[in-house]
Design a protein around this motif. Structure first.
Motif: not given
Length: 77
Positions: A69-70, A76, A73
Motif C-alpha cells: 500500500t506504500l 500522494g 503514499d
C-alpha cells in the motif's frame, strides 16, 4: 520531492554499469521498474550527481512486498 535518477546496484561487492536503471528518488528511497516488476529500495547518494546506490549486499530488501500500500503514499493519494 520526487525526481528521476540513475540507480546503481552493489551486489557481491561489485557494481555492474550494464545493470543501472532509471528510478524515481523519493526521500532516501528509489522506486524502480524493470522486467515487469516494481521495487522500492533504500538508496544512498553517490559522488556523481543524479546517481544513487542500492546496496544489495547489506540493505537489499525490496520494501514493496512487505507493504504494497506504500504506492498510495508515493503517488500522494
Amino acid at each position: 520531492m520526487k525526481k528521476q535518477v540513475t540507480v546503481q546496484y552493489l551486489y557481491n561487492g561489485e557494481i555492474r554499469e550494464s545493470e543501472n536503471e532509471r528510478g524515481v528518488l523519493i526521500g532516501n528511497k528509489v522506486l524502480v521498474a524493470g522486467n515487469g516488476e516494481m521495487g522500492l529500495y533504500n538508496a544512498q547518494a553517490t559522488a556523481i550527481a543524479g546517481v544513487y546506490l542500492v546496496d544489495l549486499d547489506t540493505d537489499g530488501c525490496d520494501i514493496f512486498p512487505s507493504n504494497p500500500t506504500l504506492i498510495f503514499d508515493i503517488i500522494g493519494v
